[in-house]
Design a protein around this motif. Sequence first.
Motif, PDB file in Angstrom:
ATOM      1  N   ARG A 175      -2.477  53.009 -31.058  1.00 50.07           N
ATOM      2  CA  ARG A 175      -1.770  54.199 -31.527  1.00 50.07           C
ATOM      3  C   ARG A 175      -2.369  55.458 -30.897  1.00 50.07           C
ATOM      4  O   ARG A 175      -1.647  56.361 -30.465  1.00 50.07           O
ATOM      5  CB  ARG A 175      -1.846  54.303 -33.053  1.00 50.07           C
ATOM      6  CG  ARG A 175      -0.816  53.483 -33.791  1.00 50.07           C
ATOM      7  CD  ARG A 175      -0.962  53.670 -35.290  1.00 50.07           C
ATOM      8  NE  ARG A 175       0.012  52.868 -36.034  1.00 50.07           N
ATOM      9  CZ  ARG A 175      -0.075  52.607 -37.325  1.00 50.07           C
ATOM     10  NH1 ARG A 175      -1.097  53.090 -38.027  1.00 50.07           N
ATOM     11  NH2 ARG A 175       0.850  51.880 -37.932  1.00 50.07           N
ATOM     12  N   ALA A 176      -3.696  55.488 -30.845  1.00 48.63           N
ATOM     13  CA  ALA A 176      -4.370  56.647 -30.257  1.00 48.63           C
ATOM     14  C   ALA A 176      -4.048  56.753 -28.772  1.00 48.63           C
ATOM     15  O   ALA A 176      -3.765  57.848 -28.255  1.00 48.63           O
ATOM     16  CB  ALA A 176      -5.877  56.535 -30.465  1.00 48.63           C
ATOM     17  N   GLY A 177      -4.074  55.633 -28.071  1.00 51.74           N
ATOM     18  CA  GLY A 177      -3.749  55.649 -26.652  1.00 51.74           C
ATOM     19  C   GLY A 177      -2.302  56.020 -26.395  1.00 51.74           C
ATOM     20  O   GLY A 177      -1.993  56.803 -25.491  1.00 51.74           O
ATOM     21  N   ALA A 178      -1.392  55.467 -27.199  1.00 48.47           N
ATOM     22  CA  ALA A 178       0.027  55.775 -27.047  1.00 48.47           C
ATOM     23  C   ALA A 178       0.298  57.249 -27.286  1.00 48.47           C
ATOM     24  O   ALA A 178       1.160  57.854 -26.632  1.00 48.47           O
ATOM     25  CB  ALA A 178       0.858  54.923 -28.001  1.00 48.47           C
ATOM     26  N   GLY A 179      -0.447  57.841 -28.215  1.00 44.94           N
ATOM     27  CA  GLY A 179      -0.272  59.263 -28.478  1.00 44.94           C
ATOM     28  C   GLY A 179      -0.566  60.116 -27.259  1.00 44.94           C
ATOM     29  O   GLY A 179       0.061  61.167 -27.057  1.00 44.94           O
ATOM     30  N   GLU A 218       3.519  62.169 -21.321  1.00 50.64           N
ATOM     31  CA  GLU A 218       4.014  62.124 -19.943  1.00 50.64           C
ATOM     32  C   GLU A 218       4.970  60.957 -19.703  1.00 50.64           C
ATOM     33  O   GLU A 218       5.366  60.709 -18.560  1.00 50.64           O
ATOM     34  CB  GLU A 218       2.828  62.019 -18.975  1.00 50.64           C
ATOM     35  CG  GLU A 218       1.842  63.178 -19.071  1.00 50.64           C
ATOM     36  CD  GLU A 218       2.430  64.489 -18.592  1.00 50.64           C
ATOM     37  OE1 GLU A 218       3.435  64.457 -17.849  1.00 50.64           O
ATOM     38  OE2 GLU A 218       1.901  65.561 -18.959  1.00 50.64           O
ATOM     39  N   GLY A 219       5.318  60.235 -20.749  1.00 52.11           N
ATOM     40  CA  GLY A 219       6.269  59.133 -20.599  1.00 52.11           C
ATOM     41  C   GLY A 219       5.708  57.888 -19.950  1.00 52.11           C
ATOM     42  O   GLY A 219       6.464  57.027 -19.490  1.00 52.11           O
ATOM     43  N   LEU A 220       4.376  57.767 -19.912  1.00 52.96           N
ATOM     44  CA  LEU A 220       3.759  56.551 -19.377  1.00 52.96           C
ATOM     45  C   LEU A 220       3.709  55.498 -20.486  1.00 52.96           C
ATOM     46  O   LEU A 220       3.343  55.803 -21.614  1.00 52.96           O
ATOM     47  CB  LEU A 220       2.349  56.852 -18.869  1.00 52.96           C
ATOM     48  CG  LEU A 220       1.594  55.689 -18.193  1.00 52.96           C
ATOM     49  CD1 LEU A 220       2.323  55.198 -16.958  1.00 52.96           C
ATOM     50  CD2 LEU A 220       0.167  56.125 -17.830  1.00 52.96           C
ATOM     51  N   VAL A 221       4.086  54.274 -20.157  1.00 56.77           N
ATOM     52  CA  VAL A 221       4.152  53.189 -21.139  1.00 56.77           C
ATOM     53  C   VAL A 221       3.008  52.213 -20.903  1.00 56.77           C
ATOM     54  O   VAL A 221       2.878  51.656 -19.815  1.00 56.77           O
ATOM     55  CB  VAL A 221       5.498  52.440 -21.056  1.00 56.77           C
ATOM     56  CG1 VAL A 221       5.544  51.306 -22.084  1.00 56.77           C
ATOM     57  CG2 VAL A 221       6.657  53.402 -21.240  1.00 56.77           C
TER      58      VAL A 221
END
Length: 310
Positions: free
Chosen positions: A174-178, A183-186
């Motif tokens: 969750r922290a990384g996804a935030g 920038e829209g990186l998945v």
Amino acid sequence: MERRKFLQQSTLAGLSTLAAGSAAAAAHQSFSGKDKEHAGKTFNLNYAPHDGMFKNSGGENFLDQIQFMYDQGFRSIEDNGMMKRDTAEQEKIGKLLSKLGMQMGVFVIDAGDNWKVSLTSGKQEFKDAFVKECKKALETAKRVNAKWATVVPGYFERNLPIGVQTAHVIEAFRAGAGVLEKEGLVMVMEPLSDNPDLFLRTAEQSYGICKAVNSPSCKILYDIYHMQRNTGNLIPVMDMCWDEIAYIQIGDNPGRKEPTSGEINYKNIFKHLHKKGFKGILGMEHGNANPGKEGEQALIKAYRESDDFL
């Protein structure tokens, strides 16, 4: 898979000319019949080779290899070690991909903790290192126009219940996804089969984590080789987890080589993906079954055969 480090000194234009000339011409001469007819045509699906896969035909230089890949009909690449390349190298790769109209597939986000007990432990030091690397990954992604980056949570923490470990991974992702969402990186989490200490092992397990993270920047990398080794039932499991799968990788089993070298019916899998309307990248994360230029031409032929499902 290990990626060869390289130093690129020549200009972009010079490399493109070199690859388009001698390497591609030599490759074309080795084709015959239907293979020669297909040489240079794009595939029905978007397969992505990696550094070293065509070094005998395209040259030691990754830029030359990329040009060779394009000349053979491939329209994407992937490079696990992209973040370890220097800025100048990344920019040259990005410029060549843009010039050729090719896509960048995954690179790996690794703070040095992917192959040990890390995110499952819940320790703040590992979470902080992961988030820091996610921020760094954004800069790499911009240089090569990447949309996906591979993540793994490391090994089991055997002193903690599995549910607690899972919660720790969810919190870290969750922290990384935030960070990546900005920038829209998945980040695509990859369940693996390399050894029994790895925490993330199945697509179903990854699916549950994705739902809990609940972010457009946290999805699944469905590596068919690893899933065959860990669970099998490839197409049904893929369908069950489909809404969270953003990237697919290829490798036959046993041996982790190109399609047709092992037991997996890749033509059926590719046909299924095409029917589902999959428009993403399929990373060729495997070795070559045979050495030299002949092995590289056999690899291309294997993809032509497996891609011939229409």
